[in-house]
Scaffold this active site. Structure first.
Site, PDB file in Angstrom:
ATOM      1  N   VAL B  82      10.177  99.579   5.874  1.00  0.00           N
ATOM      2  CA  VAL B  82       9.328 100.769   5.921  1.00  0.00           C
ATOM      3  C   VAL B  82      10.023 101.833   6.759  1.00  0.00           C
ATOM      4  O   VAL B  82      10.398 101.577   7.910  1.00  0.00           O
ATOM      5  CB  VAL B  82       7.957 100.424   6.548  1.00  0.00           C
ATOM      6  CG1 VAL B  82       7.062 101.657   6.590  1.00  0.00           C
ATOM      7  CG2 VAL B  82       7.286  99.293   5.769  1.00  0.00           C
ATOM      8  N   CYS B  83      10.202 103.012   6.193  1.00  0.00           N
ATOM      9  CA  CYS B  83      10.818 104.105   6.943  1.00  0.00           C
ATOM     10  C   CYS B  83       9.884 104.471   8.086  1.00  0.00           C
ATOM     11  O   CYS B  83       8.770 104.955   7.864  1.00  0.00           O
ATOM     12  CB  CYS B  83      11.061 105.330   6.057  1.00  0.00           C
ATOM     13  SG  CYS B  83      11.687 106.721   7.020  1.00  0.00           S
ATOM     14  N   ILE B  84      10.332 104.220   9.289  1.00  0.00           N
ATOM     15  CA  ILE B  84       9.432 104.337  10.436  1.00  0.00           C
ATOM     16  C   ILE B  84       9.113 105.803  10.760  1.00  0.00           C
ATOM     17  O   ILE B  84       8.008 106.126  11.189  1.00  0.00           O
ATOM     18  CB  ILE B  84       9.969 103.539  11.655  1.00  0.00           C
ATOM     19  CG1 ILE B  84       8.836 103.209  12.611  1.00  0.00           C
ATOM     20  CG2 ILE B  84      11.126 104.238  12.324  1.00  0.00           C
ATOM     21  CD1 ILE B  84       7.764 102.287  12.061  1.00  0.00           C
ATOM     22  N   ALA B  87       6.499 106.706   8.367  1.00  0.00           N
ATOM     23  CA  ALA B  87       5.285 105.938   8.655  1.00  0.00           C
ATOM     24  C   ALA B  87       4.527 106.519   9.853  1.00  0.00           C
ATOM     25  O   ALA B  87       3.321 106.774   9.760  1.00  0.00           O
ATOM     26  CB  ALA B  87       5.642 104.479   8.910  1.00  0.00           C
TER      27      ALA B  87
END
Lengths: 116, 133
Positions: B82-84, B87
């Site tokens: 997940v692209c933080i 996110a």
């Protein structure tokens, strides 16, 4: 190394797509890939000169102008999309307009395609 | 039927429920694996990060996307990156970031992993196909 074609299809400020696509393109180069950018459809509005977004919103036009500095050197625009929407004389010099046939060639030469 | 084995990267840029792309992606991945291909990872970017929100509670007769991804990971070991940055911008936050940013809840848990575009592009070197949903 992959040759990744990033197609930008949305206007510069109607969504976060332009910013996300530019982040994506620059990161791709930083991590060893060959990134090719194509502006298509309403995405060509991202090439409008002298954009002046309010504070807190990054200037998409300026970011695009800086792409060659980040080693994104192949930057294209769909010719018919440009002609439909604007005076093609305003296109920045580093953007090469492409015909439909040339676009097909670009797609074929890419190992991966991502659309924003 | 794929004629030769591929190593796939799957990029999710659309949100759950407002788009059916997530369900299509799951079907695609299951079929790709069933036919002998490898799915190296799924990378959630843009609104795709909402798939990792464990607070999601759809009506009982609808698929719970975060659970569907979790079971995909349990069955096949597919990494869920997940692209933080994307996110956190959207309120999807793991425990570590919740502590760091003093947020009193975390809604992103394993097997979803926080990652950046760097991890995605590094993993992409091992892949020969990229499919976006």
């Amino acid at each position: 190394m992959k040759r990744i074609l990033v197609i930008l299809t949305t206007p510069p400020y109607g969504s976060g797509d332009a910013q996300d696509a530019l982040d994506f393109a620059v990161a791709g180069v930083n991590f060893g890939h060959d990134i090719v950018v194509l502006f298509e459809g309403d995405g060509v509005w991202q090439l409008t000169p002298e954009q002046a977004p309010p504070k807190g919103i990054k200037n998409v036009g300026k970011r695009i102008k800086s792409l060659p500095l980040f080693d994104v050197e192949e930057i294209y625009a769909c010719k018919s999309s440009v002609v439909t929407r604007m005076d093609s004389a305003v296109l920045p010099a580093f953007v090469t307009p492409l015909t439909e046939a040339e676009k097909a060639g670009l797609l074929e030469a890419a190992s991966m395609v991502v659309r924003f | 039927m794929f004629l030769f084995m591929s190593n796939f990267s799957v990029l999710i840029t659309t949100p759950p429920y407002d788009s059916s792309a997530g369900a299509s992606a799951l079907t695609f991945i299951e079929q790709a694996i069933a036919q002998g291909n490898v799915v190296n990872h799924v990378f959630f970017y843009q609104q795709g990060v909402y798939h990792a929100n464990s607070f999601i509670r759809p009506p009982g007769d609808e698929i719970a996307m975060p659970d569907a991804w979790r079971s995909l990971h349990e069955s096949f070991g597919v990494r869920l990156l997940v692209c933080i940055t994307a996110a956190l911008k959207r309120g999807v936050c793991d425990v570590h970031n919740a502590q760091e940013h003093e947020i009193n809840a975390a809604n992103m848990t394993a097997p979803f992993e926080q990652a950046g575009l760097g991890e995605f592009f590094t993993a992409l070197h091992e892949c020969d196909q990229l499919v976006q949903f």
